[in-house]
Motif scaffolding. Structure first.
Motif, PDB file in Angstrom:
ATOM      1  N   ASP A 253       0.860  -1.176   0.000  1.00  0.00           N
ATOM      2  CA  ASP A 253       0.000   0.000   0.000  1.00  0.00           C
ATOM      3  C   ASP A 253       0.902   1.232   0.000  1.00  0.00           C
ATOM      4  O   ASP A 253       1.365   1.670   1.051  1.00  0.00           O
ATOM      5  N   ARG A 309      -4.267  -7.656  11.466  1.00  0.00           N
ATOM      6  CA  ARG A 309      -5.322  -7.494  10.475  1.00  0.00           C
ATOM      7  C   ARG A 309      -6.239  -8.706  10.527  1.00  0.00           C
ATOM      8  O   ARG A 309      -7.351  -8.692  10.058  1.00  0.00           O
TER       9      ARG A 309
ATOM     10  N   ILE B  14      -4.906 -11.386   2.273  1.00  0.00           N
ATOM     11  CA  ILE B  14      -4.214 -10.361   1.494  1.00  0.00           C
ATOM     12  C   ILE B  14      -4.693  -8.964   1.904  1.00  0.00           C
ATOM     13  O   ILE B  14      -5.885  -8.741   2.094  1.00  0.00           O
ATOM     14  N   LEU B  15      -3.740  -8.056   2.019  1.00  0.00           N
ATOM     15  CA  LEU B  15      -4.052  -6.673   2.382  1.00  0.00           C
ATOM     16  C   LEU B  15      -4.954  -6.033   1.330  1.00  0.00           C
ATOM     17  O   LEU B  15      -4.747  -6.200   0.138  1.00  0.00           O
ATOM     18  N   PRO B  17      -5.953  -2.395   0.599  1.00  0.00           N
ATOM     19  CA  PRO B  17      -5.828  -0.964   0.917  1.00  0.00           C
ATOM     20  C   PRO B  17      -7.107  -0.181   0.631  1.00  0.00           C
ATOM     21  O   PRO B  17      -7.468   0.705   1.405  1.00  0.00           O
ATOM     22  N   GLN B  20      -9.609  -0.842   3.353  1.00  0.00           N
ATOM     23  CA  GLN B  20      -9.179  -0.156   4.576  1.00  0.00           C
ATOM     24  C   GLN B  20      -9.486   1.333   4.514  1.00  0.00           C
ATOM     25  O   GLN B  20      -9.900   1.930   5.500  1.00  0.00           O
TER      26      GLN B  20
END
Lengths: 749, 89
Positions: A253, A309, B14-15, B17, B20
């Motif tokens: 990110d 997370r 998995i992130l 973004p 978020q």
């Protein structure tokens, strides 16, 4: 699964542990048991396995890499040497520059966009952790054959990932390389470099000292990404053949990273940290063990406090996670509140996860129970070291005997013309604008030179115009023919590129990309290349400040060409004095500096025309490289030359074509006495450059070269709208431009 | 004509973004109580001819190779009820 505490481990010595699945060898596992005096807990095993991996421990390469320290030249400019996150070089006026190149090869093959993007993110954090503001990035890239379908999958993803991440951070991408060769099929090389600038007093190191100081983890939350082998620990069944539960891919990110950069720089400005470390490979395992072993005391960490997370992560997974955009800092108790305040302002999550303790143990707790109790140095620095067997491969003699000089040469001028047109249009020699145009090269407004110039150059100080230049180079074909010479040729080319743009070379970083160290032939290539590079750096007076080794770049029995990539950093007092490659003024004289011999081994011509690789690479003469660099720098400073272009693959003709196309002007060339047109145009002898000299400076320039003993030959004049070689051929710029610029978009767009 | 929907989501570990960013924006806009947001993609495919097993297999294949990046994403294929004739082209 019950929690495997230190106490539990001590009571159950006979438990079967999945050390093999985690990539450890039997003797390595035995050594862990010996160090601890008991079996490791699951969490300890996870930490050791990842920190003792080839990637983190350099266990195969260490014995060779130490030459970079042993043979390091005396150099006052080096402020921080090998061993820290990145080396730091004094560039004058109170400024220091840090730079480093790293590999992200394997992730970029699996998931090109995210692999390449997180490669940029990782190297930027390395530079940030030294206390510097990142100011530019560069990416040396290597792919399989340009027309292979998988290249069309990997390359656009990699390029988009680099561009996407770098552009979001607002960092200019000022150069790099793109090379195609079938040997990289299935093993593309994605190396990433970052340059950062700071004042001398801002240098920060990775260490945890001062009992009672707090350990703060800040940045992104920890998730389950990038946990390769550790999944076997978390699952009940230790089935090594089953698919991994967690992918080894991380998603980055860049906006979080941008916040991390600004937040960290503000923390540095207020002098709030004692030690700092970025989280990259091996995540918290690496950061805690390295910080603790570099400091004076031990460290105690409460793993429950790590912001997650995914609440289901096991302690082993938290220790191994390679979630991106995280940093770890050691902060005096009195400064913690201010530290957290700054993080809050930047919207960065920050948590005290532990503290520096007396004693020499790294202790990690989970729900109040101790799961790790180790001497941190044994995890971070005292891993296994292998003296891997190496042997010159049997085929090396035959390869070197297969002399490229014996290949059929063009029979007449028409054939020469056709081959040159084919050369400038070949994927490796063609314009890479389609790729580099996808990067932002000018954001921040300090970029002075970027691709396709010889080096990337950025201004460091807006008032004094102090600047730094960086070039990355490597030639796997040369290195395959002779790894020792190949590494020195990469060094020489990069050094020459920096000097050609007017900057004085100061120091180097390297990324050593090789096949499997378990193959004695590959290990020999590695040993030869490192020896060549260390000897070369000693002779040129440019110390190695750090770098990275990437092994196991091979599919089955077939390794990539040995590919040492060298990045040279140079300094220029006034960026207005830079030398571009463009031939821009009609009437200026074109001079060739250096000696031209019949050298075609590993050449672009032998590849493009004959698909041949054999013979010996061009001879290396580092004394000559130094002299050439001195002349190029002096001539730039004193305004004697208006353009310069280093000669490397493709020889004189490739450089002339690039300089002509860049400036939009033609050139009339004459074959010098004593050379035939073919050798003159296409030989790849090292230690050479071409320059454009205004007529008013001609005498002064040639006198200087003569006085200092550098061979200098007038080979032509900037004129017209074609590249004409008298008595041979005439190639219109329009035809050359089409050939040079349409190849890459034609293959990939 | 039948409609087949392919939903593509990042794998849970998995992130995300974008998700978020949305989640962080919600409290600022006065919406409390949303603990997490994951953002995905929805493809609506109008299929010519019958949606039989062969057609679904084909859609599964195109979803796997083109619509989703299965290294980091999961996908689900669903058949929706037939679209009224008047709505289709």
């Amino acid at each position: 699964m019950t929690l495997d505490t230190v106490k539990h481990a001590a009571e159950t010595p006979a438990v079967d542990q999945p050390w093999k699945e985690l990539g450890l060898k039997q003797d390595e596992y035995a050594r862990i048991r010996e160090i601890l005096g008991r079996r490791p807990t699951g969490a300890e095993l996870a930490m050791y396995s990842v920190m003792w991996s080839e990637h983190c421990s350099y266990k195969s390469s260490k014995v060779h890499l130490k030459q970079f320290g042993e043979k390091a030249p005396e150099n006052d400019a080096l402020l921080v040497g090998i061993g820290e996150n990145a080396g730091v070089v004094d560039v004058g006026q109170g400024y220091a520059v840090t730079f480093k190149v790293e590999s992200h090869n394997h992730p970029s093959y699996i998931e090109p966009y995210q692999g390449a993007a997180t490669g940029v993110g990782g190297i930027v954090r390395d530079i940030l952790a030294m206390g510097a503001r990142p100011v530019a990035v560069m990416d040396p890239l290597r792919f399989g054959a340009a027309d292979h379908p998988d290249t069309k999958r990997v390359l656009p993803g990699v390029v988009a990932g680099i561009g996407g991440y770098g552009n979001c951070l607002g960092l200019p991408n000022i150069g790099g390389e793109v090379v195609f060769d079938p040997c990289y099929q299935g093993n593309p090389l994605v190396n990433a470099l970052c340059v950062g600038v700071m004042k001398h007093e801002d240098i920060h190191l990775a260490k945890a000292s001062g009992t009672g100081n707090k350990v703060i983890l800040y940045g992104a939350r920890t998730g389950g990404d990038g946990i390769g082998g550790v999944s076997v620990l978390a699952s009940e069944t230790f089935d090594s053949t089953g698919p991994s539960r967690r992918p080894a891919v991380q998603v980055g990110d860049p906006f979080q990273e941008k916040l991390l950069i600004e937040c960290t720089l503000e923390i540095f400005r207020e002098d709030l940290v004692d030690g700092i470390q970025d989280l990259g490979g091996a995540g918290l395992s690496c950061a805690t063990s390295e910080l603790a072993s570099a400091g004076s005391g031990g460290m105690r960490v409460e793993l429950d406090t790590v912001p997650l997370r995914d609440a289901t992560l096991s302690p082993e997974e938290i220790l191994m996670s390679e979630s991106q955009e995280r940093m770890c800092a050691v902060v005096e108790p009195g400064k913690v509140d201010r530290f957290l305040e700054i993080c809050e302002k930047w919207d960065v999550i920050a948590t005290v996860i532990g503290e520096v303790t007396e004693g020499e143990r790294l202790e990690i707790f989970w729900h109040g129970e101790q799961i790790v109790d180790v001497p941190p140095r044994t995890v971070a620095h005292e891993g296994p070291v292998y003296e891997r067997p190496y042997a010159r491969p049997e085929w090396q003699d035959a390869l070197q005997a297969d002399d490229a000089g014996a290949l059929a040469r063009p029979a007449n001028a028409d054939e020469l013309r056709e081959q040159i047109l084919k050369l400038v249009a070949s994927p490796n020699q063609a314009s890479k604008a389609w790729i580099t145009d996808q990067y932002d090269r000018f954001v921040q407004g300090n970029t002075v030179l970027a691709q396709p110039e010889d080096s990337g150059m950025v201004r460091v100080d807006e008032d004094s115009n102090l600047g730094v230049a960086v070039s990355t180079d490597g030639n796997g074909r040369y290195a395959k023919l002779d790894p020792y010479a190949g590494a020195q040729l990469a060094l020489a080319e990069s050094y020459r590129n920096v000097a050609a743009s007017g900057a004085k070379p100061l120091a180097i970083s390297n990324c050593l990309n090789f096949g499997s160290p378990e193959d004695p032939a590959v290990m020999w290539q590695f040993a030869e290349a490192t020896r060549g590079l260390a000897d070369g750096c000693l002779e040129l007076g440019t110390p190695v400040t750090g770098g990275n080794v990437s092994l196991y770049n091979q599919t089955g029995e077939t390794a990539i060409h040995p590919t040492p990539v060298v990045a040279v950093l140079g300094v220029i007092d006034d960026v207005n004095r830079r030398t571009p490659i463009a031939f821009a003024e009609e009437g200026q004289l074109i001079y060739l500096l250096g000696d031209t011999h019949e050298e075609f081994g590993g050449s672009a011509w032998s590849q493009v025309v004959h698909d041949h690789l054999g013979g010996l690479p061009p001879r290396v003469d580092l004394e000559r490289e130094k002299l050439l660099a001195d002349i190029l720098i002096s001539a730039s400073r004193d305004g004697m030359i208006d353009a310069a272009h280093d000669l490397s693959d493709g020889g004189v003709v490739q450089a002339v074509v690039e300089s002509c196309l860049r400036g939009g002007k033609g050139a009339r060339l004459v074959v010098p006495d004593g050379l035939d047109a073919f050798t003159f145009l296409l030989s790849e002898s090292a230690g050479r450059a071409i320059v454009a000299v205004p007529r008013s400076e001609e005498l002064r320039f040639t006198d200087m070269c003569g006085a200092r003993g550098l061979p200098v030959t007038r080979i032509g004049v900037i004129d017209g709208d074609s590249v004409e070689v008298q008595g041979e051929f005439d190639l219109p710029l329009s035809e050359l431009r089409t050939a040079h610029e349409e190849t890459v978009p034609g293959l990939l767009a | 004509m039948a409609r087949v929907v392919v939903d593509v989501m990042l794998k849970p570990e998995i992130l995300d973004p974008q998700g978020q960013a949305v989640q962080r924006a919600l409290p600022r806009l006065g919406y409390q109580g949303i603990a997490d947001v994951r953002q995905g993609k929805r493809f609506e495919l109008e299929v010519e001819g019958p949606v039989d097993e062969a057609a679904l297999a084909r859609i599964h294949e195109l979803a796997e190779t083109f619509l989703a990046n299965t290294v980091i994403e999961d996908f689900v294929v669903k058949v929706e009820e037939s679209v009224a004739a008047g709505e289709s082209k």
